[in-house]
Design an enzyme around this catalytic site. Structure first.
Site, short mmCIF file in Angstrom:
data_model
loop_
_atom_site.label_atom_id
_atom_site.label_comp_id
_atom_site.label_asym_id
_atom_site.label_seq_id
_atom_site.Cartn_x
_atom_site.Cartn_y
_atom_site.Cartn_z
CG ASP A 93 -2.42 0.68 1.16
OD1 ASP A 93 -2.21 1.38 0.14
OD2 ASP A 93 -3.19 0.78 1.40
CG ASP A 128 -6.25 5.59 -2.92
OD1 ASP A 128 -4.87 4.92 -3.23
OD2 ASP A 128 -6.84 4.59 -2.88
CB CYS A 279 -12.50 -21.98 17.06
SG CYS A 279 -11.10 -22.55 15.60
N1 GUN Z 1 -6.55 0.45 3.31
C1 GUN Z 1 -7.78 0.13 3.05
N2 GUN Z 1 -8.86 1.22 2.43
C2 GUN Z 1 -8.19 1.87 1.86
C3 GUN Z 1 -8.00 2.84 0.37
O1 GUN Z 1 -9.38 3.08 0.12
N3 GUN Z 1 -6.91 3.40 -0.65
C4 GUN Z 1 -5.80 2.53 0.51
N4 GUN Z 1 -4.52 3.02 -0.80
N5 GUN Z 1 -5.28 2.13 0.99
C5 GUN Z 1 -6.62 1.45 1.65
ZN ZN Z 2 -9.17 -21.67 16.99
#
Ligand code: GUN
Ligand code: ZN
Length: 491
Positions: A93, A128, A279
């Site tokens: 990211d 973004d 679980c």
């Molecule tokens: N991680 C969670 N939401 C977003 C998003 O809208 N854009 C980006 N780049 N990372 C994210």
């Molecule tokens: Zn578990």
């Protein structure tokens, strides 16, 4: 859109696909869950994510790496894969999330894409703008324009064989989401995350999550791989997959563990309040909640349980797609939490869209709740009824054909589908397993089937024998169809 994604199997709008990630030299099966790895805190070693949990891909944050002196140079030198000890695909990211949280970051798309390429990312992300829900339209439009520019900058960047995300924003305006999806699809970028979902996900606003996904999907190419940014709670995976999402990333397993929270397919529990584990993962099999609470490694073990339950649900979702009972799984999950029921009901508002990719034949349709009456198969049957030719005098009946009669033909009636010629009894979906005690929703849907048949055959003389339908179902039958309550006739 470049072509790195292949859809192998469909159910509703869900699919099993293969995402080719050339820079990593791997093909990832979707739906895929990308555990979020914080480069500063490896709650669970990335190597174990692959070996013990089956993660084929993970996601980490290039902005954090870039702004942390301690690790930046090491990652630049060793490369992301060696640094993390993970040889699958790695998505990174860009810092947009930090932008949304803190309002400002000191990097451009051009710079962060270049940085992602240098550290060896396999799927990069531009900067973004994650516009939050419920903002005014003007802001959503203005920020969308910035996101468009970020996508253009990413297209212009030197990326080699690295894939690039094209996030789809638009806040809570479905038309803006759709438009953003159309625009993203027209770029030559590769993966399409639906963004700014975290505020909706955190407050369980699943109906709006589904609206945003469906809107983005209407704009996107049907073959585009879609990522639901920030989603990975096991409770909502089946719903999000059925709406058309292929990739998920979850920080929930680690964040929740830090707060002593234990994930299940129907919500989140507090370890503090648990007496039993429901679980059988290695963590839950080996410890009681009381024991786990007393350990030094409570957080790590809780994170491991959270991962086990999430990956288990993902496998269950894939199996459901193969068998064609994904909507039944979503229905089951919807009984676990009212917010999920809102999500399912919203998804079924789009049954016409789901119908387009729903297979014509699969494992038996199970009627398990009145939401089943709104499934795409029911709608498809009604559309098909409008194309069936009928004889002049036709009896439609829920009971067996009377032994002597003067109708030209006798068809079966089966809620929620409605009428059909007996010869179709063994074809999907009319082989459905329906409870003996049919509910009003199924009867109303069946009545709509009768209406569809009547409308397309205005000359036919139709009689309906029904088994004591609720008044609103009887009222949904057109007036010109003669109705008989079989219960009153003693049949
Ligand atoms: N991680 C969670 N939401 C977003 C998003 O809208 N854009 C980006 N780049 N990372 C994210
Ligand atoms: Zn578990």
């Amino acid at each position: 859109m470049r072509d790195h994604f292949e859809v192998r199997d469909h159910d509703a709008a869900g699919r099993i696909g293969r995402l080719e990630v050339p820079r990593a030299g791997v093909t990832v099966e979707t739906p895929a869950l990308l555990p979020v790895v914080n480069p500063n805190v490896l709650t669970v070693e990335p190597r174990r994510l692959a070996e013990e949990f089956g993660a084929e891909m993970l996601i980490t944050n290039s902005y954090i790496i870039r702004s942390t002196d301690r690790i930046r140079d090491r990652v630049l030198e060793e490369g992301l894969h060696d640094f993390l000890g993970f040889d699958g695909a790695i998505m990174t990211d860009s810092g947009s999330f930090q932008l949304a949280e803190y309002g400002d970051i000191d990097v451009t798309t051009e710079e962060i894409i270049e940085f992602q390429r240098r550290i060896g990312s396999d799927v990069a992300t531009p900067v973004d703008v994650p516009t939050p829900p419920d903002v005014d339209r003007e802001r959503a439009e203005r920020e969308l324009e910035t996101t468009r520019q970020a996508l253009a900058d990413a297209e212009a960047a030197e990326t080699g064989d690295m894939l690039v995300n094209a996030p789809v924003q638009g806040s809570t305006f479905p038309d803006l989401r759709e438009e953003a999806g159309r625009h993203a699809s027209a770029t030559d970028l590769d993966v399409f995350p639906v963004g700014a979902m975290v505020p909706l996900l955190n407050s369980y606003r699943y109906a709006e999550v589904v609206e945003a996904v469906r809107a983005a999907k209407r704009g996107l190419d049907p073959d585009a791989p879609v990522h639901l940014f920030g989603a990975g709670h096991p409770m909502m995976l089946a719903l999000a997959v059925a709406a058309g999402c292929d990739l998920f990333d979850s920080a929930a397993y680690a964040l929740m563990a830090r707060d002593g929270r234990y994930l299940t397919v129907s919500g989140t529990e507090h370890l503090e309040e648990m007496e039993y584990f429901p679980c059988s993962c290695p963590v839950c099999a080996e410890h009681t909640p009381a024991e786990l609470r007393e350990m030094d490694a409570t957080e790590e073990l809780l994170a491991e349980h959270n991962l086990h339950v999430t990956f288990e649900e993902l496998r269950r979702v894939k199996a459901a797609i193969r068998s064609g009972n994904l909507l039944q799984l979503v229905d089951r999950r919807a009984r676990g939490h009212p917010a999920m029921l809102d999500g399912l009901r919203t998804l079924l508002d789009h049954a016409d869209e789901l119908e387009r990719t729903d297979p014509v034949s699969k494992d038996a349709f199970f009627y398990t709740s009145h939401e089943s009456a709104r499934r795409p198969e029911v709608r498809r049957h009604h559309d098909r009824l409008a194309r069936l030719a009928v004889p002049e005098r036709l009896l439609l009946t829920e009971s067996d054909a009377p032994s002597n009669h003067d109708y030209d033909a006798v068809w079966r009636v089966k809620p929620p589908f409605g009428p059909f010629p007996r010869a179709l009894s063994e074809t999907y979906p009319l082989t459905a397993e329906v409870p003996e005690r049919v509910d009003g929703a199924a009867q109303v849907a069946a009545a709509e089937g009768v209406a569809s048949l009547a409308e397309s055959n205005p000359e036919a003389e139709l009689t309906l024998g029904h088994d004591d339908w609720v008044p609103r179902a009887v009222e949904a039958v057109p007036d010109r169809v003669e109705t008989e309550n079989l219960r009153h006739l003693g049949r």
